[in-house]
Design a protein around this motif. Structure first.
Motif, PDB file in Angstrom:
ATOM      1  N   LEU A  41       0.682  -1.241  -0.029  1.00 49.92           N
ATOM      2  CA  LEU A  41       0.044   0.075  -0.008  1.00 49.92           C
ATOM      3  C   LEU A  41       0.935   1.358  -0.063  1.00 49.92           C
ATOM      4  O   LEU A  41       0.511   2.193  -0.803  1.00 49.92           O
ATOM      5  N   LYS A  42       1.891   1.140   0.729  1.00 47.15           N
ATOM      6  CA  LYS A  42       2.865   2.362   0.743  1.00 47.15           C
ATOM      7  C   LYS A  42       3.336   2.641  -0.543  1.00 47.15           C
ATOM      8  O   LYS A  42       3.474   3.749  -1.060  1.00 47.15           O
ATOM      9  N   GLY A  43       3.928   1.406  -1.211  1.00 47.25           N
ATOM     10  CA  GLY A  43       4.320   1.836  -2.695  1.00 47.25           C
ATOM     11  C   GLY A  43       3.204   2.193  -3.575  1.00 47.25           C
ATOM     12  O   GLY A  43       3.473   3.322  -4.579  1.00 47.25           O
ATOM     13  N   VAL A  44       2.052   1.854  -3.577  1.00 46.93           N
ATOM     14  CA  VAL A  44       0.758   2.641  -4.237  1.00 46.93           C
ATOM     15  C   VAL A  44       0.827   4.023  -4.254  1.00 46.93           C
ATOM     16  O   VAL A  44       0.610   4.651  -4.885  1.00 46.93           O
ATOM     17  N   LEU A  45       0.613   4.466  -2.723  1.00 49.29           N
ATOM     18  CA  LEU A  45       0.299   5.765  -2.395  1.00 49.29           C
ATOM     19  C   LEU A  45       1.845   6.381  -2.845  1.00 49.29           C
ATOM     20  O   LEU A  45       1.827   7.475  -3.440  1.00 49.29           O
ATOM     21  N   TYR A  46       3.039   5.966  -2.853  1.00 49.98           N
ATOM     22  CA  TYR A  46       4.206   6.593  -3.362  1.00 49.98           C
ATOM     23  C   TYR A  46       4.014   6.939  -4.824  1.00 49.98           C
ATOM     24  O   TYR A  46       4.309   7.878  -5.369  1.00 49.98           O
ATOM     25  N   ASP A  47       3.562   5.670  -5.583  1.00 54.24           N
ATOM     26  CA  ASP A  47       3.416   6.145  -7.078  1.00 54.24           C
ATOM     27  C   ASP A  47       2.536   6.907  -7.370  1.00 54.24           C
ATOM     28  O   ASP A  47       2.670   7.873  -8.267  1.00 54.24           O
ATOM     29  N   SER A  48       1.298   6.960  -6.597  1.00 55.22           N
ATOM     30  CA  SER A  48       0.136   8.153  -6.978  1.00 55.22           C
ATOM     31  C   SER A  48       0.848   9.512  -6.805  1.00 55.22           C
ATOM     32  O   SER A  48       0.226  10.265  -7.448  1.00 55.22           O
ATOM     33  N   ILE A  49       1.600   9.721  -5.810  1.00 55.64           N
ATOM     34  CA  ILE A  49       2.257  11.068  -5.167  1.00 55.64           C
ATOM     35  C   ILE A  49       3.254  11.583  -6.261  1.00 55.64           C
ATOM     36  O   ILE A  49       3.312  12.612  -6.691  1.00 55.64           O
ATOM     37  N   THR A  50       4.273  10.394  -6.702  1.00 57.30           N
ATOM     38  CA  THR A  50       5.616  10.906  -7.277  1.00 57.30           C
ATOM     39  C   THR A  50       5.296  10.753  -8.663  1.00 57.30           C
ATOM     40  O   THR A  50       5.765  11.657  -9.568  1.00 57.30           O
ATOM     41  N   ILE A  51       4.723   9.615  -9.238  1.00 57.86           N
ATOM     42  CA  ILE A  51       4.569   9.272 -10.507  1.00 57.86           C
ATOM     43  C   ILE A  51       3.318   9.980 -11.231  1.00 57.86           C
ATOM     44  O   ILE A  51       3.385  10.916 -12.249  1.00 57.86           O
ATOM     45  N   PHE A  52       2.306  10.078 -10.672  1.00 59.42           N
ATOM     46  CA  PHE A  52       1.093  10.735 -11.220  1.00 59.42           C
ATOM     47  C   PHE A  52       0.779  12.129 -10.516  1.00 59.42           C
ATOM     48  O   PHE A  52      -0.223  12.929 -10.953  1.00 59.42           O
ATOM     49  N   GLN A  53       1.559  12.543  -9.474  1.00 64.37           N
ATOM     50  CA  GLN A  53       1.434  13.900  -8.952  1.00 64.37           C
ATOM     51  C   GLN A  53       0.122  14.161  -8.462  1.00 64.37           C
ATOM     52  O   GLN A  53      -0.225  15.377  -8.739  1.00 64.37           O
ATOM     53  N   SER A  54      -0.616  13.097  -8.100  1.00 59.33           N
ATOM     54  CA  SER A  54      -2.009  13.350  -7.615  1.00 59.33           C
ATOM     55  C   SER A  54      -2.017  14.107  -6.192  1.00 59.33           C
ATOM     56  O   SER A  54      -0.914  14.185  -5.175  1.00 59.33           O
ATOM     57  N   SER A  55      -2.875  15.158  -6.008  1.00 56.49           N
ATOM     58  CA  SER A  55      -3.031  15.737  -4.778  1.00 56.49           C
ATOM     59  C   SER A  55      -4.808  15.336  -3.840  1.00 56.49           C
ATOM     60  O   SER A  55      -4.898  16.025  -3.133  1.00 56.49           O
ATOM     61  N   ASN A  56      -5.109  14.503  -4.428  1.00 54.49           N
ATOM     62  CA  ASN A  56      -6.270  13.942  -3.875  1.00 54.49           C
ATOM     63  C   ASN A  56      -6.389  12.378  -4.260  1.00 54.49           C
ATOM     64  O   ASN A  56      -6.727  11.908  -5.294  1.00 54.49           O
ATOM     65  N   ILE A  57      -6.366  11.681  -3.330  1.00 53.65           N
ATOM     66  CA  ILE A  57      -6.312  10.319  -3.380  1.00 53.65           C
ATOM     67  C   ILE A  57      -7.569   9.472  -2.406  1.00 53.65           C
ATOM     68  O   ILE A  57      -7.479   9.768  -1.393  1.00 53.65           O
ATOM     69  N   ASN A  58      -8.339   8.710  -2.851  1.00 53.06           N
ATOM     70  CA  ASN A  58      -9.327   8.028  -2.577  1.00 53.06           C
ATOM     71  C   ASN A  58      -8.990   6.355  -2.387  1.00 53.06           C
ATOM     72  O   ASN A  58      -8.908   5.893  -3.369  1.00 53.06           O
ATOM     73  N   ILE A  59      -9.253   5.932  -1.463  1.00 51.31           N
ATOM     74  CA  ILE A  59      -9.125   4.568  -1.065  1.00 51.31           C
ATOM     75  C   ILE A  59     -10.376   3.870  -0.647  1.00 51.31           C
ATOM     76  O   ILE A  59     -10.852   4.292   0.529  1.00 51.31           O
ATOM     77  N   GLU A  60     -10.781   3.091  -1.372  1.00 50.68           N
ATOM     78  CA  GLU A  60     -12.129   2.135  -0.930  1.00 50.68           C
ATOM     79  C   GLU A  60     -12.047   0.948  -0.606  1.00 50.68           C
ATOM     80  O   GLU A  60     -11.556   0.275  -1.703  1.00 50.68           O
ATOM     81  N   ILE A  61     -12.192   0.197   0.532  1.00 50.64           N
ATOM     82  CA  ILE A  61     -11.950  -1.197   0.853  1.00 50.64           C
ATOM     83  C   ILE A  61     -13.320  -1.557   0.479  1.00 50.64           C
ATOM     84  O   ILE A  61     -14.431  -1.456   1.342  1.00 50.64           O
ATOM     85  N   MET A  62     -13.486  -2.464  -0.503  1.00 52.07           N
ATOM     86  CA  MET A  62     -14.904  -3.176  -1.117  1.00 52.07           C
ATOM     87  C   MET A  62     -15.026  -4.516  -0.594  1.00 52.07           C
ATOM     88  O   MET A  62     -16.218  -4.800  -0.788  1.00 52.07           O
ATOM     89  N   GLY A  63     -14.158  -5.087   0.024  1.00 54.54           N
ATOM     90  CA  GLY A  63     -14.406  -6.466   0.647  1.00 54.54           C
ATOM     91  C   GLY A  63     -13.207  -6.992   1.240  1.00 54.54           C
ATOM     92  O   GLY A  63     -12.305  -6.186   1.539  1.00 54.54           O
ATOM     93  N   ARG A  64     -13.458  -8.206   1.683  1.00 53.85           N
ATOM     94  CA  ARG A  64     -12.231  -8.862   2.313  1.00 53.85           C
ATOM     95  C   ARG A  64     -10.908  -8.891   1.469  1.00 53.85           C
ATOM     96  O   ARG A  64      -9.759  -8.697   2.143  1.00 53.85           O
ATOM     97  N   GLN A  65     -11.141  -8.937   0.266  1.00 51.27           N
ATOM     98  CA  GLN A  65      -9.972  -8.948  -0.770  1.00 51.27           C
ATOM     99  C   GLN A  65     -10.041  -7.903  -1.770  1.00 51.27           C
ATOM    100  O   GLN A  65      -9.195  -8.447  -2.746  1.00 51.27           O
TER     101      GLN A  65
END
Length: 358
Positions: A41-65
Motif C-alpha cells: 500500500l505504501k508503494g501504491v501511495l508513493y506511485d500516486s504522489i510521485t509518478i502521477f503527482q496526485s493531490s487527492n487520493i481515495n481508497i475504498e475497501i470494497m471487501g475482504r480482498q
C-alpha cells in the motif's frame, strides 16, 4: 575406453517481472499477509504522489480482498499504456507499487477518466496479464481508477483490515501536506469515510505528539526547504521537562529509517552547533552540550527526499549519503541560533538543561 559424454548447460529461464513477483512474492513485499499488503500500500501511495503527482487520493475497501483507488487531480498526461509501463528501480529502490499489486491480483482493472468522468482508457488484467494487447499513446486524463481483487491462491486468508489501512494512510498524510486522502469502508452495515489532510505536515504530527508530554515545548520549529537537489522537511521542539521518552522519527523518500543515518546525524549536529554558537557568542562556558543531551530533550520528525539514496543494510533502515551532512546541519544550526537570539526566555530554559555545576 568409456566414451565421453557431453553435458549441455541450458541457460536458466528468463522470467518477466510479473512472473517473478508471482513466483516469489515474499522477495518483493516481505510476506503475503496484512503486513505485506501494508508495505505494498505504501508503494501504491508513493506511485500516486510521485509518478502521477496526485493531490487527492481515495481508497475504498470494497471487501475482504478487494480495494479501489481513485488517483485524482493528475496534472500531466499519462504517457504510456499501463501494460507497457516499467518501474525504474534506480530512482525508487524502496517501494514496489502498482505494477506489483497488478501482478498479485486475480483481477486488476484500470480506467483513465477525464474531468467529466468519461472513460478515456480502460485495461483489464488477470493474474497480471492484460486481456488484450495495447500500443503506447499519450493520454490526457485527470483521474486514474484502479480496482484490485487479490489473488486468493497467493494471499490465502488475508482480510483487508480498514483500521490498519487507515493508519497507514494517516502516516502518509503527515508526510504529504499537499495531498488530501480519503478512506472509505463499511462496518456493521454502516458506511464510514475518514479524511486525512494535515496542511502543516510534520508540524501537525509534532504538535499531536507534544500533547502527550508535560509542560510546554521550547523553540517549536518547522523547516521546509530545497537544499542542493534535496527536499528537506523538519519539525522539532525541545520538551520543557525531560520525563518522557525522546521522540526522533526520520524518513527518506517516505520510507521510515528506524536506525537513522546521515540525515539524523546532520539534524543532531545542527542543533548542537546552534546552541554552542549562541553560548560562544555570550561567552558562557559552564555548560556542556552533547548530541546525547540534545536527543534526551528532543521531539523531532525529519523527512528527506532525494534521488538515488544509499542505505546501509538490506532492509534500508539507515541512510548512508555523506553529502547531506553539511547542508542540513548548517541550515538547522542557523535556524536555531536565530531563534535563540530572539527569544531570551525560552533560551534560558533550554540551556539550563545543559548547565554544569561545580
Amino acid at each position: 575406453m568409456k566414451k565421453e559424454q557431453k553435458i549441455e548447460l541450458k541457460a536458466p529461464p528468463t522470467l518477466s517481472y510479473i512472473e517473478a513477483i508471482r513466483l516469489r512474492p515474499g522477495m518483493y513485499i516481505g510476506s503475503v499477509d496484512m503486513r505485506g499488503f501494508l508495505h505494498l500500500l505504501k508503494g501504491v501511495l508513493y506511485d500516486s504522489i510521485t509518478i502521477f503527482q496526485s493531490s487527492n487520493i481515495n481508497i475504498e475497501i470494497m471487501g475482504r480482498q478487494s480495494i479501489r483507488f481513485l488517483i485524482r487531480d493528475i496534472p500531466q498526461p499519462i504517457q504510456k499504456y499501463w501494460a507497457s509501463w516499467e518501474r525504474d528501480f534506480s530512482k525508487n529502490p524502496i517501494f514496489v507499487g502498482l505494477e506489483t499489486l497488478n501482478a498479485l491480483s486475480a483481477i486488476f482493472n484500470v480506467q483513465l477518466l477525464d474531468a467529466s468522468s468519461t472513460v478515456l482508457l480502460e485495461e483489464k488484467f488477470e493474474a497480471g496479464v492484460a486481456s488484450q494487447s495495447t500500443t503506447n499513446q499519450l493520454w490526457n486524463g485527470t483521474t486514474l481508477q484502479i480496482e484490485s481483487t487479490l489473488d486468493g491462491n497467493i494471499w490465502k486468508d488475508i482480510d483487508l483490515q480498514p483500521t490498519f489501512i487507515s493508519n497507514k494512510v494517516a502516516h502518509f498524510a503527515y508526510l504529504n501536506k499537499q495531498v488530501q486522502f480519503e478512506v472509505q469502508y463499511n462496518t456493521n452495515g454502516r458506511a464510514c469515510n475518514v479524511f486525512y489532510h494535515f496542511k502543516n505536515g510534520l508540524q501537525d504530527q509534532l504538535r499531536l505528539e507534544a500533547l502527550t508530554g508535560l509542560g510546554q515545548n521550547l523553540f517549536e520549529t518547522s523547516i521546509d526547504q530545497q537544499l542542493d537537489g534535496m527536499h528537506l522537511e523538519i519539525a522539532f521542539a525541545f520538551r520543557e521537562y525531560g520525563v518522557d521518552e525522546a521522540i526522533l522519527k526520520s524518513y527518506v523518500n517516505y520510507h521510515p529509517t528506524h536506525e537513522g543515518g546521515t540525515h539524523v546525524d546532520a539534524l543532531l549536529k545542527g542543533l548542537t552547533y546552534g546552541i554552542m554558537r549562541y553560548l560562544k557568542q555570550q561567552q558562557v562556558t559552564h555548560y556542556r552540550i552533547s548530541e546525547k543531551g540534545i536527543r534526551e530533550n528532543l521531539i523531532a520528525f525529519l523527512h528527506l527526499k532525494m534521488d538515488a539514496p544509499t542505505f546501509v543494510g538490506c532492509v534500508k533502515n539507515k541512510l548512508a549519503n555523506p553529502e547531506v551532512l553539511s547542508p542540513i546541519s548548517h541550515l538547522v544550526a542557523d535556524v536555531l541560533f536565530e531563534q535563540m537570539e530572539s527569544n531570551s526566555q525560552s533560551t534560558q530554559q533550554l540551556i539550563r538543561k545543559f548547565e554544569v555545576y561545580s
